[in-house]
Design an enzyme around this catalytic site. Structure first.
Site, PDB file in Angstrom:
ATOM      1  N   GLY A  54      30.371 123.925  81.517  1.00  0.00           N
ATOM      2  CA  GLY A  54      30.230 125.367  81.386  1.00  0.00           C
ATOM      3  C   GLY A  54      29.003 125.853  82.133  1.00  0.00           C
ATOM      4  N   HIS A  55      28.838 125.355  83.361  1.00  0.00           N
ATOM      5  CA  HIS A  55      27.742 125.800  84.223  1.00  0.00           C
ATOM      6  C   HIS A  55      28.053 125.397  85.664  1.00  0.00           C
ATOM      7  CE1 HIS A  55      26.268 121.658  83.029  1.00  0.00           C
ATOM      8  NE2 HIS A  55      26.253 121.585  84.339  1.00  0.00           N
ATOM      9  N   ALA A  56      27.205 125.868  86.574  1.00  0.00           N
ATOM     10  CA  ALA A  56      27.278 125.450  87.983  1.00  0.00           C
ATOM     11  C   ALA A  56      25.883 125.030  88.415  1.00  0.00           C
ATOM     12  CB  ALA A  56      27.776 126.599  88.850  1.00  0.00           C
ATOM     13  N   ARG A 101      32.002 124.294  86.484  1.00  0.00           N
ATOM     14  CA  ARG A 101      32.803 123.191  85.927  1.00  0.00           C
ATOM     15  C   ARG A 101      32.768 123.195  84.402  1.00  0.00           C
ATOM     16  NH1 ARG A 101      28.761 119.783  87.521  1.00  0.00           N
ATOM     17  NH2 ARG A 101      28.575 121.324  89.162  1.00  0.00           N
ATOM     18  N   ILE A 126      23.165 127.311  86.930  1.00  0.00           N
ATOM     19  CA  ILE A 126      23.649 128.682  86.707  1.00  0.00           C
ATOM     20  C   ILE A 126      24.425 128.607  85.396  1.00  0.00           C
ATOM     21  CG2 ILE A 126      25.013 130.602  87.599  1.00  0.00           C
ATOM     22  CD1 ILE A 126      24.635 129.274  90.410  1.00  0.00           C
TER      23      ILE A 126
END
Ligand code: TYD
Length: 140
Positions: A54-56, A101, A126
């Site tokens: 749950g981030h990039a 992702r 992010i």
């Protein structure tokens, strides 16, 4: 990195040395990986139904391996999405920077092994999808 797409994230077939006593897979930075390994971590004891990720990342490259069990990885570049299933220790998913992702559908006892190109840096994350969309649109 902003311009990377989910199609830049590929499954790599890893080596496997097999004998009757079992298998071994060897990963060495730059000799059979597209980056030098600076960090390794693994996720385990993941409760049923939980999601991770749950981030990039802005710069980080990762190779994600199902060292045991199985899970799915949702990749999203802001336009295209794809879901990759990992379920064998001799395959890894290369995740390039600039990709949102989420890791989901962990099997019982799954171990998610991650090889990373950089040391941990919270500034490289992010953390919200809203920020990710802004990043992809060139806001920062
Ligand atoms: P995070 O990357 O948010 O986990 P996931 O994406 O798998 O859900 O990391 C979870 C916590 O662990 C967070 O507090 C940051 C910390 N952490 C480190 O200190 N160093 C690391 O190398 C990693 C990957 C996480």
């Amino acid at each position: 990195m902003k311009e990377n797409s989910v199609y830049d994230c590929n499954i790599l077939k890893l080596n496997k040395i097999h004998n009757r006593a079992g298998n071994i897979t060897i990963l060495e930075g730059m000799s059979n990986l597209p980056f030098d390994i600076k960090r390794l971590y693994y996720l385990y004891d993941i409760p049923a139904g939980e999601n991770r990720g749950g981030h990039a990342h802005k710069e980080l490259r990762q190779l994600i391996i199902a060292a045991s069990g199985s899970f799915d990885i949702l990749l999203d570049d802001g336009i295209n999405k794809k879901i990759v299933a990992l379920n064998r220790p001799d395959y890894g998913l290369l995740v390039v920077p600039g990709i949102w992702r989420e890791l989901m559908e962990f099997s019982s006892g799954a171990i998610c092994l991650v090889l990373a190109s950089h040391l941990y840096d919270e500034n490289d994350y992010i953390r919200t999808y809203e920020d990710f969309k802004a990043y992809k649109n060139g806001a920062f």
